[in-house]
Design an enzyme around this catalytic site. Structure first.
Site, PDB file in Angstrom:
ATOM      1  N   LYS A   1       2.720  11.074 -11.969  1.00  0.00           N
ATOM      2  CA  LYS A   1       1.391   9.902 -12.163  1.00  0.00           C
ATOM      3  C   LYS A   1       2.968   8.672 -12.721  1.00  0.00           C
ATOM      4  CE  LYS A   1      -0.886  12.974 -14.502  1.00  0.00           C
ATOM      5  NZ  LYS A   1      -1.495  13.849 -16.436  1.00  0.00           N
TER       6      LYS A   1
ATOM      7  N   ARG B   1      -3.786  21.156 -14.800  1.00  0.00           N
ATOM      8  CA  ARG B   1      -2.570  20.241 -15.371  1.00  0.00           C
ATOM      9  C   ARG B   1      -2.279  19.482 -16.240  1.00  0.00           C
ATOM     10  NH1 ARG B   1       0.312  15.327 -11.268  1.00  0.00           N
ATOM     11  NH2 ARG B   1       1.556  15.282 -13.050  1.00  0.00           N
TER      12      ARG B   1
ATOM     13  N   GLU C   1       8.661  16.879 -25.477  1.00  0.00           N
ATOM     14  CA  GLU C   1       8.160  17.690 -24.754  1.00  0.00           C
ATOM     15  C   GLU C   1       8.586  19.309 -23.963  1.00  0.00           C
ATOM     16  OE1 GLU C   1       5.640  15.810 -22.929  1.00  0.00           O
ATOM     17  OE2 GLU C   1       5.561  13.556 -23.366  1.00  0.00           O
TER      18      GLU C   1
ATOM     19  N   HIS D   1       6.643   7.938 -27.102  1.00  0.00           N
ATOM     20  CA  HIS D   1       6.609   8.591 -27.515  1.00  0.00           C
ATOM     21  C   HIS D   1       6.572   9.766 -27.359  1.00  0.00           C
ATOM     22  CE1 HIS D   1       3.669  10.069 -23.852  1.00  0.00           C
ATOM     23  NE2 HIS D   1       4.546  10.957 -23.824  1.00  0.00           N
TER      24      HIS D   1
ATOM     25  N   HIS E   1      -1.322   9.990 -28.197  1.00  0.00           N
ATOM     26  CA  HIS E   1      -1.079   8.450 -27.764  1.00  0.00           C
ATOM     27  C   HIS E   1      -1.939   7.635 -28.452  1.00  0.00           C
ATOM     28  CE1 HIS E   1      -1.245   9.911 -22.688  1.00  0.00           C
ATOM     29  NE2 HIS E   1       0.273   9.914 -23.342  1.00  0.00           N
TER      30      HIS E   1
ATOM     31  N   ASN F   1      -1.032  17.748 -21.087  1.00  0.00           N
ATOM     32  CA  ASN F   1      -1.326  16.426 -22.154  1.00  0.00           C
ATOM     33  C   ASN F   1      -0.910  17.533 -23.264  1.00  0.00           C
ATOM     34  OD1 ASN F   1      -1.393  13.900 -21.358  1.00  0.00           O
ATOM     35  ND2 ASN F   1      -2.893  14.547 -19.458  1.00  0.00           N
TER      36      ASN F   1
ATOM     37  N   HIS G   1      -0.815  15.404 -26.161  1.00  0.00           N
ATOM     38  CA  HIS G   1      -1.247  13.845 -25.484  1.00  0.00           C
ATOM     39  C   HIS G   1      -2.044  12.730 -26.058  1.00  0.00           C
ATOM     40  CE1 HIS G   1       2.305  15.431 -23.646  1.00  0.00           C
ATOM     41  NE2 HIS G   1       2.299  14.568 -23.271  1.00  0.00           N
TER      42      HIS G   1
ATOM     43  N   GLU H   1      -4.651  16.765 -11.638  1.00  0.00           N
ATOM     44  CA  GLU H   1      -5.336  16.960 -13.137  1.00  0.00           C
ATOM     45  C   GLU H   1      -7.058  16.990 -12.744  1.00  0.00           C
ATOM     46  OE1 GLU H   1      -3.081  15.109 -15.901  1.00  0.00           O
ATOM     47  OE2 GLU H   1      -5.664  14.843 -17.726  1.00  0.00           O
TER      48      GLU H   1
ATOM     49  N   ARG I   1       1.304  -1.606  -0.196  1.00  0.00           N
ATOM     50  CA  ARG I   1      -0.092   0.137   0.080  1.00  0.00           C
ATOM     51  C   ARG I   1       0.708   1.150  -0.010  1.00  0.00           C
ATOM     52  NH1 ARG I   1      -3.479  -2.847   3.176  1.00  0.00           N
ATOM     53  NH2 ARG I   1      -5.092  -3.961   2.069  1.00  0.00           N
TER      54      ARG I   1
ATOM     55  N   LYS J   1       6.410  22.556 -14.875  1.00  0.00           N
ATOM     56  CA  LYS J   1       5.790  21.224 -14.438  1.00  0.00           C
ATOM     57  C   LYS J   1       5.607  21.519 -12.727  1.00  0.00           C
ATOM     58  CE  LYS J   1       4.833  16.344 -14.670  1.00  0.00           C
ATOM     59  NZ  LYS J   1       5.106  15.695 -15.934  1.00  0.00           N
TER      60      LYS J   1
HETATM   61  P1  NAD Z   1      12.358   4.573 -22.468  1.00  0.00           P
HETATM   62  O1  NAD Z   1      11.992   4.960 -21.030  1.00  0.00           O
HETATM   63  O2  NAD Z   1      11.562   3.695 -23.041  1.00  0.00           O
HETATM   64  O3  NAD Z   1      13.685   5.374 -22.467  1.00  0.00           O
HETATM   65  C1  NAD Z   1      13.946   5.159 -23.787  1.00  0.00           C
HETATM   66  C2  NAD Z   1      15.384   4.098 -24.540  1.00  0.00           C
HETATM   67  O4  NAD Z   1      16.232   4.632 -23.807  1.00  0.00           O
HETATM   68  C3  NAD Z   1      15.139   3.123 -24.227  1.00  0.00           C
HETATM   69  O5  NAD Z   1      15.440   2.527 -24.479  1.00  0.00           O
HETATM   70  C4  NAD Z   1      16.148   2.663 -22.550  1.00  0.00           C
HETATM   71  O6  NAD Z   1      16.865   1.570 -21.849  1.00  0.00           O
HETATM   72  C5  NAD Z   1      17.337   3.994 -22.904  1.00  0.00           C
HETATM   73  N1  NAD Z   1      17.994   4.679 -22.048  1.00  0.00           N
HETATM   74  C6  NAD Z   1      17.585   5.344 -21.057  1.00  0.00           C
HETATM   75  N2  NAD Z   1      18.080   6.209 -20.623  1.00  0.00           N
HETATM   76  C7  NAD Z   1      19.445   5.998 -21.578  1.00  0.00           C
HETATM   77  C8  NAD Z   1      20.581   6.392 -21.083  1.00  0.00           C
HETATM   78  N3  NAD Z   1      21.071   7.713 -20.763  1.00  0.00           N
HETATM   79  N4  NAD Z   1      21.703   5.991 -22.725  1.00  0.00           N
HETATM   80  C9  NAD Z   1      21.452   5.015 -23.368  1.00  0.00           C
HETATM   81  N5  NAD Z   1      20.117   4.794 -23.760  1.00  0.00           N
HETATM   82  C10 NAD Z   1      19.217   4.995 -22.659  1.00  0.00           C
HETATM   83  O7  NAD Z   1      11.227   5.838 -23.189  1.00  0.00           O
HETATM   84  P2  NAD Z   1      11.455   7.663 -22.552  1.00  0.00           P
HETATM   85  O8  NAD Z   1      10.991   8.303 -23.502  1.00  0.00           O
HETATM   86  O9  NAD Z   1      11.808   7.875 -21.144  1.00  0.00           O
HETATM   87  O10 NAD Z   1      10.169   7.621 -21.942  1.00  0.00           O
HETATM   88  C11 NAD Z   1       8.799   7.504 -22.674  1.00  0.00           C
HETATM   89  C12 NAD Z   1       7.543   7.056 -21.690  1.00  0.00           C
HETATM   90  O11 NAD Z   1       7.590   7.949 -20.388  1.00  0.00           O
HETATM   91  C13 NAD Z   1       6.033   6.495 -21.852  1.00  0.00           C
HETATM   92  O12 NAD Z   1       6.298   5.507 -21.367  1.00  0.00           O
HETATM   93  C14 NAD Z   1       5.981   7.818 -21.697  1.00  0.00           C
HETATM   94  O13 NAD Z   1       3.971   7.385 -20.877  1.00  0.00           O
HETATM   95  C15 NAD Z   1       5.928   8.128 -20.504  1.00  0.00           C
HETATM   96  N6  NAD Z   1       6.131   9.047 -19.611  1.00  0.00           N
HETATM   97  C16 NAD Z   1       5.568   9.468 -18.245  1.00  0.00           C
HETATM   98  C17 NAD Z   1       4.906  10.903 -17.913  1.00  0.00           C
HETATM   99  C18 NAD Z   1       4.580  10.729 -16.569  1.00  0.00           C
HETATM  100  O14 NAD Z   1       3.953  12.180 -16.232  1.00  0.00           O
HETATM  101  N7  NAD Z   1       4.904  10.179 -15.828  1.00  0.00           N
HETATM  102  C19 NAD Z   1       5.394  11.889 -18.581  1.00  0.00           C
HETATM  103  C20 NAD Z   1       5.824  12.089 -20.428  1.00  0.00           C
HETATM  104  C21 NAD Z   1       5.994  10.254 -20.313  1.00  0.00           C
HETATM  105  N1  GLY Z   2       2.951  14.328 -18.120  1.00  0.00           N
HETATM  106  C1  GLY Z   2       1.453  15.108 -17.656  1.00  0.00           C
HETATM  107  C2  GLY Z   2       1.484  14.861 -16.115  1.00  0.00           C
HETATM  108  O1  GLY Z   2       2.359  14.735 -15.729  1.00  0.00           O
HETATM  109  O2  GLY Z   2       0.454  15.566 -16.184  1.00  0.00           O
END
Ligand code: NAD
Ligand code: GLY
Length: 358
Positions: free
Chosen positions: A143, A241, A185, A265, A252, A245, A248, A237, A121, A227
């Site tokens: 998030k 907030r 972003e 992404h 998405h 998006n 997005h 949100e 939890r 942010k």
């Molecule tokens: P990812 O986590 O898949 O990383 C991209 C690639 O880079 C992967 O292959 C990873 O292994 C590699 N990598 C990471 N760091 C590295 C480094 N320093 N050197 C070499 N390789 C490296 O992709 P991302 O673009 O970081 O994240 C996308 C995800 O984030 C999506 O799932 C999206 O939905 C999510 N997201 C979440 C939020 C939120 O607010 N929580 C906001 C935006 C996106």
């Molecule tokens: N990436 C959108 C949010 O964090 O609200």
């Protein structure tokens, strides 16, 4: 070290941004009272590059550390992977006085955060983001979650980290495509909130494309500050907030239709922002010149701007699962010129999409 604070009462936390600070994480974790027993969640790619340095930094100052790796890729941001994390934590005899560190990009951060939110939890976690996208967006704001075959991030929780440790030097090893995707972003923050920052991006696009450390540090700090401000006003949100998006809802849909992991992404967000800007223009909220500036900046940063060829009906079917849908109506974040955005109910989405995809 430069710090952005996210002020959320008892859930407040610092985001430290620097270069060459990777191994200084131990002191920072002490500063926020992070548990001494730590589980690092990462993947083979990032683990190979930064796992040992992180483990050494933590062990050398007396922490007990375990590591679990999950396969690399958006297609593994699933309930199945999450279950494998719970298995590891149970095997380690983790209790509520242990903490998780997410070492990696947004996929690792979202998965680890959701695991932390739900295991026993809720146990503490901290973010060590290593992609540009994670440093400017996903590691901040709480998030967390996983994907469902019918839509991105449909299962999740708001759960704030205790600390975010950003070393922009880690971006040096990031593959070009991932780095460029993260820039989308960064551009988003300019469009939705800060016309001055958008202009700075236009003037510094070459430095950013070359991964100039000073430009990067500035871009990451400003992005995290914007942010943080938005999240402080609307953590769960309920309104404002949603502007984070921007791009997005379309983005998405692009990711879901193309298949998770095919389009990055950030790339999908770039395409989504162009569609959102065109929708804004169509609805009289911004001018042609604003759309042209956005297109020019994205193209200059080598981001894709053309949506993949699916029909408007296919886009719409996926967009109907968007988390902003209310009473069956699609709601889109639309921009007012450059530097401001808000959420709009779209009454005739079929018409809008036929126009956008004509
Ligand atoms: P990812 O986590 O898949 O990383 C991209 C690639 O880079 C992967 O292959 C990873 O292994 C590699 N990598 C990471 N760091 C590295 C480094 N320093 N050197 C070499 N390789 C490296 O992709 P991302 O673009 O970081 O994240 C996308 C995800 O984030 C999506 O799932 C999206 O939905 C999510 N997201 C979440 C939020 C939120 O607010 N929580 C906001 C935006 C996106
Ligand atoms: N990436 C959108 C949010 O964090 O609200």
């Amino acid at each position: 070290m430069p710090v952005v604070n996210v002020s959320l009462g008892e859930r407040s936390y610092p985001i430290v941004v620097g270069t060459g600070i990777f191994s200084q994480i131990g002191a920072a974790l002490d500063g926020v009272g992070f548990p001494r027993r730590v589980g690092i969640v990462t993947n083979p790619t990032v683990g190979e590059l930064y796992g040992e340095v992180l483990v050494d930094a933590l062990v050398s100052e007396g922490r007990q550390v375990s590591v679990v790796q999950v396969p690399d890729g958006e297609q593994y941001k699933t309930l199945t992977t999450l279950e494998s994390l719970y298995d590891a934590f149970i095997e380690w005899n983790f209790d509520r006085h242990c903490g998780l560190l997410a070492l990696g990009g947004g996929v690792i951060g979202d998965l680890t955060g959701f695991a932390a939110a739900t295991f026993l939890r809720g146990i503490p976690f901290a973010q060590v983001p290593t992609t540009l996208l994670a440093q400017v967006d996903s590691s901040v704001g709480g998030k967390t979650g996983v994907n469902h075959p019918l839509g991105k991030n449909l299962i999740g929780a708001f759960y704030q980290p205790r600390y975010v440790h950003i070393d922009v030097d880690t971006l040096k090893t990031l593959p070009s495509r991932e780095y460029v995707a993260g820039l989308a972003e960064v551009v988003k923050y300019g469009v939705i909130h800060d016309a001055g920052f958008f202009a700075w991006l236009e003037n510094n696009s070459t430095a950013l494309a070359e991964r100039d450390v000073e430009a990067l540090q500035h871009a990451v700090m400003v992005s995290c500050q914007i942010k943080a401000n938005v999240v402080e006003s609307d953590e769960n949100e309920q309104g404002l907030r949603a502007i984070l998006n921007y791009g997005h809802t379309f983005g998405h849909a692009v990711e879901t239709l193309a298949g998770y992991g095919v389009i990055r992404h950030g790339e999908a967000v770039a395409i989504g922002m162009v569609l959102a800007a065109r929708a804004s223009e169509r609805l009289g909220l911004c001018g042609k010149d604003d759309v042209a500036r956005l297109l020019a900046l994205l193209e200059c940063l080598a981001l894709p701007v053309t949506p993949p060829a699916f029909s408007p009906e296919e886009y719409l079917a996926v967009m109907r699962h968007d988390k902003k849908v209310k009473d069956g109506a699609i709601r889109l974040v639309l921009n007012h010129g450059i530097g401001s955005a808000d959420l709009h109910r779209v009454d005739k989405p079929e018409q809008l999409l036929s126009h956008l995809f004509a």
